[in-house]
Design a protein around this motif. Structure first.
Motif, PDB file in Angstrom:
ATOM      1  N   ASP A 199      -9.834  -5.997 120.091  1.00 54.45           N
ATOM      2  CA  ASP A 199      -9.785  -6.767 118.938  1.00 54.45           C
ATOM      3  C   ASP A 199     -10.802  -7.514 118.548  1.00 54.45           C
ATOM      4  O   ASP A 199     -10.968  -7.734 117.278  1.00 54.45           O
ATOM      5  CB  ASP A 199      -8.471  -7.687 119.126  1.00 54.45           C
ATOM      6  CG  ASP A 199      -7.087  -6.932 119.117  1.00 54.45           C
ATOM      7  OD1 ASP A 199      -7.172  -5.798 118.542  1.00 54.45           O
ATOM      8  OD2 ASP A 199      -6.030  -7.516 119.636  1.00 54.45           O
ATOM      9  N   VAL A 200     -11.581  -8.034 119.303  1.00 48.74           N
ATOM     10  CA  VAL A 200     -12.698  -8.799 118.831  1.00 48.74           C
ATOM     11  C   VAL A 200     -13.728  -7.851 118.239  1.00 48.74           C
ATOM     12  O   VAL A 200     -14.466  -7.900 117.187  1.00 48.74           O
ATOM     13  CB  VAL A 200     -13.253  -9.641 120.118  1.00 48.74           C
ATOM     14  CG1 VAL A 200     -14.725 -10.016 119.564  1.00 48.74           C
ATOM     15  CG2 VAL A 200     -12.340 -10.653 120.255  1.00 48.74           C
ATOM     16  N   GLN A 234     -10.835 -14.529 120.502  1.00 51.35           N
ATOM     17  CA  GLN A 234     -10.986 -14.342 118.925  1.00 51.35           C
ATOM     18  C   GLN A 234     -12.131 -15.222 118.516  1.00 51.35           C
ATOM     19  O   GLN A 234     -12.478 -16.114 118.791  1.00 51.35           O
ATOM     20  CB  GLN A 234      -9.639 -14.698 118.226  1.00 51.35           C
ATOM     21  CG  GLN A 234      -9.462 -14.511 116.774  1.00 51.35           C
ATOM     22  CD  GLN A 234      -8.398 -14.941 116.257  1.00 51.35           C
ATOM     23  OE1 GLN A 234      -7.982 -16.060 116.062  1.00 51.35           O
ATOM     24  NE2 GLN A 234      -7.615 -14.054 115.559  1.00 51.35           N
TER      25      GLN A 234
END
Lengths: 472, 465
Positions: free
Chosen positions: A247-248, A389
């Motif tokens: 996701d990063v 994140q």
């Protein structure tokens, strides 16, 4: 499962009007789209939108000129005969002034290879868009609501049903359907005896499916991260071992590699030399236009070339580059790699007919390694940082650098996740000149399970000596 | 293709068909067109910007806002969208009155244009782009440069069941130059970006000297072995970076919809002192010639100057009609749609730091040791957390009150309130500059804004990026 058929004929109607009127090769890309949106305020619906109906087309004319190939491209939402004629004249007028380094381009014809069989449609969403959207929003509010001291503070769910059509002067006609979903949710955490300011975890997710399964578990993780953001401290300053989940990296790799490993970059001397070392031995990268439910997945690219797979990096060494028709010709190669696409990676709109094709990545695939599950990766790392994140990664496709503020992360101590961190900056250069340090050159472990996130399918990636600037 | 003027009667008719089903409805129709031109050593791409025409209808259902939109401006398309809206109203029934006060009255306005880009030939635009390219690549070591030139005309017509009618035409012109220094697989660049409302006159300040200076900077960035510093330190923000701080770091927290949602760290601070006397932050959509300027917002309210922070005190936030009603204020003309396909949100326009009293040299001397942050590329907001994140392409080290070596790209972070409180001075109006850009609400809905200021001396966390 085959995709639902398209009843759209946008490009075909325009092509009918063009045949016999344009001497140079041409192509028309049409789209007919329906969009529905639900915007949230806290736990309630603030605004419902839809249907938002959009239909338009883009015409590209490819005219040989003394310096190479002149390209004229015009797009419009007007579909009447008068507007089609205006667009044709404008594209022909602009073509002599547009210069590309290609000498000539042969557009795919009806006799060429057929379209690939791919999965890019959420059937439930296609068949019952408003109901499926409503069910998802209900599930989302249920999953994020009802938790003590956590509320959804801001968000929207947006779905698009697209019918793309393509026709060209070589007689090609293609039509296919796609679904696209955008989910944006901010989860806010507050309360508690310590009186710390509220914390937030912000999710932005684009995909082809709207699946409420697993939302409850995901929402629990979002809520935990929002709570952790309240008590997080700044990270330490200095080089650190970082574990990057997919996701990063989805905000970094497709954007930078999508350009630096393209024919457009090669023409400008920005690609690594063939077979040169660009990454650690364990790194194997592909561009995959057929990846199931990938954002760049379609039966054909936006020039009509069947979608395919391109090996970008093998055992850390530079492989092929991604090409559209013009850049295949300009770099002296016989064929496009099926990367002639009209979308862009960053801040991509939900319609594509307004852009001319360019070599754009479909789905970047980083092959998994042998590092095991995330828990096993953390245990093997011993000490370091799990990056939850970045505020925004600011990928710079020219310099290949990226960096941003840590919105949430966790220290790894003695093989376990420890206290949360937040603030400070983290950055690096994804691929660098030979001999210079880079993120891909410093990969030391890869997880065994891949996750699809945006334009990236990858496992968790462990990287050594990443620069972190903390609050000291 | 139906023009906006021609479609007005049809728009009014469609609105009348909605009126019996709601206490308030409005339509915003748009027609946009222009040209974009990209030129570098390898290719030239002149592209007419897509001609986008369509309309969005909004109504209050009694419980929430509902919207439909269409690309056609013909009666069939408009009536279909209007019918869709009536169905949407029925799906969300309620008895609440529409929030806030609607705009009323009839008004028209258009950007004054001295030298229309639309009246010049494509050949002239290409020659201009090639001239800019030539200036950049005349610097030895700069083998290539990316030149972007663009102009666009955006017509918007707004009508409502409250009797309001607005017709505005905004013309925007912009150019950017990115000189590229490439050597042995390493690539570096710097950039220059100009843009505003108006015609060719917007680009009059793009000079050979400025472009050569930027090209030399790209070359210096490629040559430098210096590393970006890390940690908390004194920072001197250049006008572009100060503007991004005003917009991204502070401004997003002043969009009142975030306050109404309890999603702004600034909410409890309204009326309090946040910074020193020398600090004034403003949003002004009515500034002539600026990239983010407009005459009316997409609810029909006039754009205006709103002083957010007045000499260090947090005075005001930005409103649409709904947030103004909730917070007992008046709308500030900040309800903006990216286009007819997008919903309205409270958005900024031209956001800036007011100039101060220091010279640049005095601020450098005052800094003693630290960094100048230059060529801001982007920033992102954190309206609830109050953290900041800004990225710059380059900087300069300050040592013993003197400017020394060039530094590569850096990211700026820290707590916005701490940075505001740490402000020690702003430079004079001679340094004031504003840069064009695009801003999203979340990750979508990009629209034109500008931001700027003078040089601003403060303290923040710096790291490589």
């Amino acid at each position: 499962m085959s995709a639902p058929g398209s009843s759209a004929d946008t490009a075909f109607r325009v092509a009918e009007r063009l045949r016999g009127k344009v001497e140079a090769p041409w192509e028309v890309f049409g789209e007919r789209l329906r969009r529905y949106e639900v915007h949230l305020n806290g736990g309630s619906v603030e605004m419902a939108r839809g249907p938002i109906e959009l239909e338009g087309f883009g015409l590209r004319v490819l005219r040989p000129v003394p310096s190479g190939l002149g390209v004229g491209f015009v797009a419009t939402t007007g579909l009447g005969d008068e507007e089609v004629d205006r667009v044709r004249k404008a594209a022909e007028e602009f073509a002599p002034f547009g210069h590309s380094p290609a000498k000539a381009v042969v557009l795919p014809g009806s006799g060429g290879p057929g379209p690939a069989s791919v999965e890019s449609v959420d059937r439930a969403l296609w068949e019952r868009p408003e109901e499926t959207l409503a069910e998802y929003v209900h599930a989302l509010l249920e999953a994020t609501g009802g938790r003590p001291e956590v509320v959804p503070s801001f968000g929207s769910v947006r779905v698009t049903l697209g019918e793309a059509t393509l026709a060209n002067s070589s007689g090609l006609e293609r039509a296919y359907t796609q679904t696209l979903t955008d989910v944006e949710v901010a989860v806010k955490a507050f309360g508690g005896p310590e009186g710390a300011p509220p914390g937030e975890y912000w999710v932005n997710r684009r995909s082809r499916q709207l699946d409420p399964r697993g939302l409850r578990e995901e929402a629990a993780e979002w809520a935990q991260r929002a709570q952790d953001a309240r008590r997080a401290k700044a990270p330490p300053t200095g080089p650190q071992r970082i574990l990057f989940p997919t996701d990063v990296m989805t905000d970094v790799m497709p954007s930078i590699l999508g350009f630096r490993f393209s024919g457009a970059a090669e023409l400008r001397h920005m690609t690594p030399k063939a077979d040169s070392k660009v990454a650690a031995d364990s790194v194997h990268l592909w561009d995959d236009g057929q990846f199931p439910f990938g954002l760049g997945t379609a039966p054909v690219d936006d020039e009509g070339t069947p979608s395919g797979r391109t090996r970008l990096v093998k055992s850390g060494e530079m492989g092929a580059v991604m090409l559209d028709l013009i850049h295949a010709s300009a770099t002296g190669r016989p064929d496009s790699t099926g990367n002639g696409r009209r979308d862009s990676i960053d801040f991509a709109p939900w319609f594509h007919f307004t852009r001319a094709p360019a070599p754009v990545t479909t789905t970047i695939v980083l092959e998994p390694g042998k590092g095991g599950t995330d828990e096993e990766m953390i245990e093997a790392a011993g000490d370091g940082i799990w990056l939850g994140q970045l505020g925004y990664a600011f990928p710079d496709d020219i310099s290949a650098a990226f960096g941003g503020e840590i919105r949430i992360g966790y220290r790894i101590r003695h093989g376990k996740l420890a206290e949360p961190i937040r603030g400070g900056t983290l950055g690096g250069v994804l691929i660098a000149a030979p001999g210079d340090p880079s993120i891909l050159g410093s990969v030391s472990n890869l997880g065994s399970r891949s996750v699809l996130s945006g334009h990236l399918s990858a496992p968790t990636m462990q990287v050594e000596n990443v620069t972190v600037a903390g609050d000291t | 293709m139906t023009s906006l003027r021609e479609a007005e009667e049809e728009l009014a008719h469609a609105l009348r068909t909605i009126e019996p089903h709601t206490r308030y409805a409005e339509v915003m129709a748009e027609s946009a067109e222009g040209v974009r031109l990209r030129h570098d050593k390898e290719s030239t791409d002149p592209v007419p910007a897509p001609r986008m025409r369509g309309a969005v209808f909004r109504a209050w259902s009694g419980s929430s806002w509902v919207e439909t939109a269409t690309t056609g401006l013909d009666s069939r398309s408009l009536n279909r969208a209007a019918d869709g809206l009536v169905r949407a109203i029925a799906k969300a029934p309620g008895t609440l009155p529409p929030p806030g006060e609607p705009s009323t009255g009839d008004a028209e306005a258009a950007t004054p244009v001295r030298e229309s880009m639309f009246e010049r030939s494509l050949v002239e635009h290409l020659e201009f782009a090639k001239t800019l390219f030539g200036w950049a690549t005349s610097v030895p070591g700069i083998g290539n440069a990316i030149v972007n030139l663009g102009y666009a005309r955006d017509e918007r017509c707004f009508r409502s069941t409250a009797g309001a009618r607005r017709f505005q035409t905004i013309t925007r012109t912009s150019a950017s130059i990115v000189p590229l220094a490439i050597e042995n697989g390493r690539v570096e660049y710097d950039f220059l970006s100009h843009g505003g409302t108006g015609g060719r006159e917007v680009l009059a300040t793009l000079t050979e000297a400025k472009i050569r200076e930027v090209a030399l900077e790209a070359k210096a960035l490629l040559a430098t072995k210096a590393k970006a510093p890390t940690g908390s330190m004194t920072v001197l923000l250049d006008p572009g970076t100060a503007g991004t701080f005003a917009h991204e770091s502070f401004g997003h927290g002043t969009e009142a919809d975030q306050l109404v949602r309890d999603r702004s760290y600034l909410k409890p601070l309204l009326g309090q002192r946040l910074g020193p006397e020398c600090l004034t932050l403003v949003d002004d959509g009515s500034m002539p010639g600026k990239w983010g300027s407009m005459f009316f917002d997409d609810e029909g309210h006039r754009s205006q100057r709103t002083v957010l922070v007045d000499h260090g005190v947090f005075r005001e936030v930005l409103h649409d009609r709904e947030t103004a009603a909730v917070m007992h204020r008046t709308p500030t003309g900040n309800a903006r749609r990216a286009d007819f396909l997008s919903r309205p949100f409270v958005r900024m326009t031209n956001t800036f730091v007011e100039p101060g009293e220091f010279t640049f040299d005095e601020l450098v001397e005052e800094a003693k040791d630290g960094v100048i942050l230059q060529s801001c590329t982007s920033g992102i907001e954190d309206p609830l957390g109050g953290n900041m994140q800004i990225k710059v392409k380059k900087g300069r080290r300050i040592e013993h009150g003197k400017v020394t070596e060039i530094l590569p790209s850096m990211a700026l972070s820290g707590k916005v309130l701490e940075v505001l409180a740490s402000v020690r001075g702003a430079s004079r109006s001679a340094d004031f500059d504003m840069s064009p850009g695009f801003c999203g609400k979340g990750h979508t809905d990009l629209l034109p804004v500008s931001s700027g200021g003078p040089y601003l001396l403060a303290r923040a966390v710096v790291g490589p990026a």
